[in-house]
Design a protein around this motif. Structure first.
Motif, PDB file in Angstrom:
ATOM      1  N   PHE A 184       0.831  -1.225   0.000  1.00  0.00           N
ATOM      2  CA  PHE A 184       0.000   0.000   0.000  1.00  0.00           C
ATOM      3  C   PHE A 184       0.855   1.261   0.000  1.00  0.00           C
ATOM      4  CE2 PHE A 184      -2.715  -3.236   1.963  1.00  0.00           C
ATOM      5  CZ  PHE A 184      -3.776  -3.184   1.071  1.00  0.00           C
ATOM      6  N   TYR A 185       2.175   1.116  -0.178  1.00  0.00           N
ATOM      7  CA  TYR A 185       3.076   2.271  -0.132  1.00  0.00           C
ATOM      8  C   TYR A 185       3.828   2.399  -1.444  1.00  0.00           C
ATOM      9  CZ  TYR A 185       2.312   2.957   4.829  1.00  0.00           C
ATOM     10  OH  TYR A 185       1.731   3.219   6.041  1.00  0.00           O
ATOM     11  N   ALA A 186       4.241   3.644  -1.736  1.00  0.00           N
ATOM     12  CA  ALA A 186       5.118   3.890  -2.878  1.00  0.00           C
ATOM     13  C   ALA A 186       6.546   3.572  -2.460  1.00  0.00           C
ATOM     14  CB  ALA A 186       5.007   5.341  -3.319  1.00  0.00           C
TER      15      ALA A 186
ATOM     16  N   VAL B 106       0.025   5.014  -0.573  1.00  0.00           N
ATOM     17  CA  VAL B 106      -0.653   5.319  -1.831  1.00  0.00           C
ATOM     18  C   VAL B 106      -1.950   4.536  -1.991  1.00  0.00           C
ATOM     19  CG1 VAL B 106       1.394   6.065  -3.090  1.00  0.00           C
ATOM     20  CG2 VAL B 106       0.769   3.629  -3.030  1.00  0.00           C
ATOM     21  N   GLY B 107      -2.391   3.889  -0.937  1.00  0.00           N
ATOM     22  CA  GLY B 107      -3.657   3.143  -1.025  1.00  0.00           C
ATOM     23  C   GLY B 107      -3.544   1.964  -1.974  1.00  0.00           C
ATOM     24  N   LEU B 108      -4.520   1.802  -2.807  1.00  0.00           N
ATOM     25  CA  LEU B 108      -4.585   0.643  -3.695  1.00  0.00           C
ATOM     26  C   LEU B 108      -3.822   0.856  -5.005  1.00  0.00           C
ATOM     27  CD1 LEU B 108      -8.326  -0.391  -3.244  1.00  0.00           C
ATOM     28  CD2 LEU B 108      -6.311  -1.665  -2.472  1.00  0.00           C
ATOM     29  N   ASP B 109      -3.074   1.926  -5.064  1.00  0.00           N
ATOM     30  CA  ASP B 109      -2.385   2.286  -6.300  1.00  0.00           C
ATOM     31  C   ASP B 109      -1.586   1.117  -6.888  1.00  0.00           C
ATOM     32  OD1 ASP B 109      -2.005   4.314  -8.145  1.00  0.00           O
ATOM     33  OD2 ASP B 109       0.065   4.603  -7.440  1.00  0.00           O
ATOM     34  N   ASN B 110      -0.728   0.487  -6.038  1.00  0.00           N
ATOM     35  CA  ASN B 110       0.096  -0.636  -6.522  1.00  0.00           C
ATOM     36  C   ASN B 110      -0.778  -1.769  -7.033  1.00  0.00           C
ATOM     37  OD1 ASN B 110       2.661   0.438  -5.960  1.00  0.00           O
ATOM     38  ND2 ASN B 110       2.466  -0.121  -3.795  1.00  0.00           N
ATOM     39  N   TRP B 111      -1.848  -2.032  -6.313  1.00  0.00           N
ATOM     40  CA  TRP B 111      -2.737  -3.134  -6.662  1.00  0.00           C
ATOM     41  C   TRP B 111      -3.396  -2.892  -8.014  1.00  0.00           C
ATOM     42  CZ3 TRP B 111      -3.439  -7.696  -4.078  1.00  0.00           C
ATOM     43  CH2 TRP B 111      -2.803  -7.791  -2.841  1.00  0.00           C
ATOM     44  N   ILE B 112      -3.930  -1.679  -8.167  1.00  0.00           N
ATOM     45  CA  ILE B 112      -4.619  -1.363  -9.425  1.00  0.00           C
ATOM     46  C   ILE B 112      -3.633  -1.411 -10.584  1.00  0.00           C
ATOM     47  CG2 ILE B 112      -5.823   0.467 -10.696  1.00  0.00           C
ATOM     48  CD1 ILE B 112      -6.929   1.320  -7.846  1.00  0.00           C
ATOM     49  N   ARG B 113      -2.466  -0.834 -10.373  1.00  0.00           N
ATOM     50  CA  ARG B 113      -1.459  -0.788 -11.423  1.00  0.00           C
ATOM     51  C   ARG B 113      -1.037  -2.214 -11.830  1.00  0.00           C
ATOM     52  NH1 ARG B 113       3.773  -0.130 -10.573  1.00  0.00           N
ATOM     53  NH2 ARG B 113       3.376   0.509  -8.435  1.00  0.00           N
TER      54      ARG B 113
ATOM     55  N   TYR C 152       9.188  -2.227  -6.401  1.00  0.00           N
ATOM     56  CA  TYR C 152       9.017  -3.083  -5.232  1.00  0.00           C
ATOM     57  C   TYR C 152       7.550  -3.277  -4.859  1.00  0.00           C
ATOM     58  CZ  TYR C 152      11.981  -5.390  -1.800  1.00  0.00           C
ATOM     59  OH  TYR C 152      12.677  -6.312  -1.088  1.00  0.00           O
ATOM     60  N   GLY C 153       6.789  -2.210  -5.042  1.00  0.00           N
ATOM     61  CA  GLY C 153       5.360  -2.283  -4.706  1.00  0.00           C
ATOM     62  C   GLY C 153       4.659  -3.345  -5.530  1.00  0.00           C
ATOM     63  N   MET C 154       4.966  -3.389  -6.825  1.00  0.00           N
ATOM     64  CA  MET C 154       4.338  -4.381  -7.685  1.00  0.00           C
ATOM     65  C   MET C 154       4.801  -5.784  -7.320  1.00  0.00           C
ATOM     66  SD  MET C 154       4.372  -4.607 -11.810  1.00  0.00           S
ATOM     67  CE  MET C 154       3.828  -6.061 -12.673  1.00  0.00           C
ATOM     68  N   ALA C 155       6.074  -5.938  -7.020  1.00  0.00           N
ATOM     69  CA  ALA C 155       6.601  -7.251  -6.626  1.00  0.00           C
ATOM     70  C   ALA C 155       5.819  -7.795  -5.428  1.00  0.00           C
ATOM     71  CB  ALA C 155       8.078  -7.152  -6.289  1.00  0.00           C
ATOM     72  N   MET C 156       5.555  -6.896  -4.465  1.00  0.00           N
ATOM     73  CA  MET C 156       4.833  -7.323  -3.266  1.00  0.00           C
ATOM     74  C   MET C 156       3.405  -7.734  -3.628  1.00  0.00           C
ATOM     75  SD  MET C 156       6.198  -4.625  -0.476  1.00  0.00           S
ATOM     76  CE  MET C 156       7.743  -4.922   0.366  1.00  0.00           C
ATOM     77  N   VAL C 157       2.766  -6.944  -4.486  1.00  0.00           N
ATOM     78  CA  VAL C 157       1.382  -7.245  -4.866  1.00  0.00           C
ATOM     79  C   VAL C 157       1.309  -8.618  -5.560  1.00  0.00           C
ATOM     80  CG1 VAL C 157      -0.493  -6.613  -6.415  1.00  0.00           C
ATOM     81  CG2 VAL C 157       0.614  -4.865  -5.000  1.00  0.00           C
TER      82      VAL C 157
END
Lengths: 388, 319
Positions: free
Chosen positions: B57-59, B69-76, B294-299
């Motif tokens: 949930f972070y940049a 950043v909320g759901l930003d990583n998830w949506i992306r 990193y955010g996407m990797a976590m998602v």
């Protein structure tokens, strides 16, 4: 029990002609030249110690094994290459072999289902057979939820529901406790009488064999020792091995040497042969000479090793030396009071001899004299064959 | 209240206290024994999961956490064609996205390896030399998957590969190609290799399940008149069904975690133009290859976890 109209009889006789079975490329001989005839509706019991090949013989008849040699006939038809289902045999296995994932009703109905019998007929037959065997309350249970006796009944029901021509049982009572075994024994016998199906029953328990069989086949080391009705088996064991196997405790056998007309039993004394030979019939069957007269058998070799057999119940015991008759001398080793009789174990020539007596007249370590009637003695030659 | 009562009450209390003491001692002992296991579990399992869950949930600036950043990583991530490529899926063109590829593995690999495993187990059950045959089939599963990937490269090599050679021998030369580099078929070539490896595992589980079936049940069915086909459907199959659940779930978990074979064949891109990339590859590339995301990797790692964890839980709770 009322009449059971589901079973329409299609009786079959079974015979084995010189049937042998080898395993491991001939290294293990399970059965050797078995010859056997089972009549329509007969209850035949194969009796023998474990490893004697009786179960293999049953599996040969079932079609679960193929004979290495010889032929098996059902009626007049040679069935060697037929599958078990083509032979229309039913079998009850020692561990019952109930399908664990099916209910009791499904287990019993399975042979019918396989044969394409419509569900309605199937249900009706299952209902009848479960009533006959008093398991109608268990039909919806899985075998895992049943007691040993109930499983036994389910296995029986599954076997007889499809009206087999031959009914095979492999030690079916050996997993039950003594009381239940006795009950099932009686019930099985009654069931067989009623259904009148040719039945072959394998057991190592001679009490079961004697109590249920029309004919007993005694087996040892893959061969048939004797085929006889229970009483004859007891009265005339054809070989020393059978004599030692049948009876509880079994027959006492005294090794001795024959000296023209009498048998020398070493320290124990001497038994006059005349009496023994005159007793019963003078005609006996031996392996080599059928219907040879006992006298001539003896005459052929006036000397040699023999065994004299006397059943424990035929021995009388006395503390004083009797003046006449057949006398064997020994020392009391132990005394076992069994209730209905007293079992006295007597040491004769370093051999323990059992005597069943009704009254407690002797004590341990006492010198005693065993007497018996000529009629009760059996004589076996050095091949173990009965000669008198 | 008499003195007696006092004493009784006192001893009664005392006894109660003693019981509590015993329970407390037990509890302490239990805790002490749990410490080493729990510590490792926290450090290597729970810690990273929680860290990822929060981090998703972070940049991120490379490996440094930035703003929420909320759901930003998830949506992306979920709209990224590398994960799910909707337009290609519609046209059935590869790449279809890593998640789709993973699901394709599940749909093709798992039923096939389960089926072949059972078939081989049945075939070997009554055969002489079954131990040797079983060992040979199982050997594939004992090899590290990365080595399997390299072996597959050899097998599918356009010049020296045995597979293409086989096609030439069979006069099917028109099919000869560089299997692992042809986008539209490469994934099936890899799945075929995966099936070969995993069949050994399924076969072993089925073999032990088959040998646990009392032989007299089969004989009883024979005497009851059931032919081979009926014996299988009525007796054998119901009795090996629980093992099927294990085989299928282990298969799904195995292919959802797929990385090595794909990496060996197609590198960090997951094949030409990501043609057979899988989630594991995407996690790796997002986390360790520039541009690091990193955010996407976590998602993506969490998506893998969401699919695998319930299955693992189901197996763990099976009787």
């Amino acid at each position: 029990m009322g009449s059971f109209d589901v079973i329409s009889h299609c009786m079959t006789s079974v015979s084995m002609k010189d049937v042998s079975k080898y395993f491991d490329g001939g290294n293990t001989v399970a059965n050797y030249r078995l010859n056997l005839d089972v009549a329509d509706g007969e209850f035949l019991v194969m009796l023998g110690p474990s490893g004697c090949g009786k179960t293999t013989a049953l599996r040969l008849i079932a079609g679960l094994e193929q004979p290495s040699d010889g032929a098996i006939y059902f009626g007049d038809e040679r069935v060697n290459s037929r599958s078990p289902s083509d032979r229309n045999v039913a079998m009850v296995f020692q561990n019952y072999a109930l399908y664990p994932h099916l209910t009791v009703a499904e287990n019993i109905g399975y042979p019918l289902k396989v044969r394409g019998i419509p569900p309605d007929d199937r249900d009706r037959k299952v209902e009848e057979i479960t009533e006959l065997l008093h398991i109608e309350d268990q039909v919806d249970k899985k075998p895992g939820a049943l007691s040993g006796g109930q499983r036994q009944r389910v296995a029986l029901a599954r076997a007889i529901v499809r009206e087999p021509s031959v009914f095979l049982l492999d030690e079916p009572l050996s997993n039950l406790d003594a009381k239940l075994r006795q009950e099932m024994r009686i019930e099985l016998k009654r069931l067989q009488n009623e259904l009148d199906i040719t039945t072959i029953y394998v057991t190592h328990n001679q009490e079961e064999a004697m109590s249920m069989a029309d004919t007993v086949v005694v087996m040892n080391q893959g061969t048939i020792q004797q085929i006889a009705p229970p009483q004859e088996l007891y009265k005339r064991p054809r070989t020393a091995w059978v004599a030692r196997f049948i009876g509880s405790p079994p027959m006492n056998l005294f090794q001795g040497t024959r000296h023209n007309g009498s048998i020398d039993l070493g320290e124990a004394g001497t038994v006059e042969l005349d009496g023994v030979m005159d007793a019963d019939e003078a005609v006996v069957e031996t392996a080599n000479q059928d219907d040879a007269s006992a006298a001539s058998v003896l005459a052929n070799s006036a000397q040699g090793d023999v065994a004299v057999g006397i059943r424990p119940e035929d021995l009388a015991l006395s503390a004083t030396q009797p003046s006449s008759g057949n006398v064997i001398e020994g020392t009391v080793d132990t005394i076992e009071p069994m209730g209905e009789y007293i079992l006295v174990n007597i040491s004769v020539n370093d051999q323990i001899v059992n005597a069943k007596v009704s009254e407690w007249t002797v004590s341990t370590d006492e010198r005693v004299y065993l007497t018996f009637d000529d009629d009760d003695a059996y004589l076996y030659d050095d091949n173990g064959e009965l000669v008198g | 209240m008499s003195l007696r009562d006092h004493i009784d009450g006192f001893t009664g209390d005392h006894k109660l206290g003693e019981d509590l003491n015993v329970d407390r001692e037990k509890a302490i002992a239990i805790a002490v024994f749990l410490v080493p296991g729990l510590t490792l579990f926290m450090i290597f399992s729970v810690g990273p999961i929680v860290y990822s869950a929060i981090g998703s949930f972070y940049a991120w600036d490379t490996f440094t956490m930035q703003d929420f950043v909320g759901l930003d990583n998830w949506i992306r991530s979920l709209t990224d064609p590398l994960i799910i490529h909707w337009s290609n899926i519609r046209e059935f063109q590869y790449p279809m996205g890593a998640l789709t590829h993973n699901l394709l593995w599940v749909v093709v690999h798992v039923p096939a390896s389960t089926f072949f495993g059972l078939a081989l187990a049945l075939l070997f059950a009554d055969l002489k030399g079954r131990r040797i045959l079983r060992s040979m089939v199982f050997a594939g599963f004992t090899v590290p998957p990365i080595v399997i990937g390299l072996v597959l490269m050899f097998i599918y090599d356009p010049q020296a590969g045995i597979f293409n050679e086989l096609l030439r021998v069979l006069d099917q030369g028109q099919w000869v190609r560089n299997w692992t580099q042809s986008p539209q078929v490469a994934i099936y070539a890899l799945i075929a290799g995966g099936i070969w490896v995993h069949t050994g595992f399924s076969m072993l589980l089925y073999s032990s399940a088959l040998s646990a079936i009392d032989p007299s049940l089969i004989e009883s069915a024979k005497v009851d008149g059931a032919g081979p086909w009926r014996r299988f459907w009525d007796i054998i199959w119901p009795l090996v069904k629980p093992v099927t659940a294990v085989v299928v779930i282990m298969g799904i978990i195995w292919v959802m975690r797929m990385f090595d074979i794909v990496y060996a064949a197609g590198g960090a891109a997951g094949g030409p133009n990501h043609a057979y990339s899988v989630l594991g590859i995407e996690v790796y590339r997002a986390a360790f290859r520039p541009e690091i995301d990193y955010g996407m990797a976590m998602v993506v790692a969490l998506i893998q976890l969401f699919i695998v964890a319930p299955l693992a839980l189901y197996i763990a709770r099976m009787n």
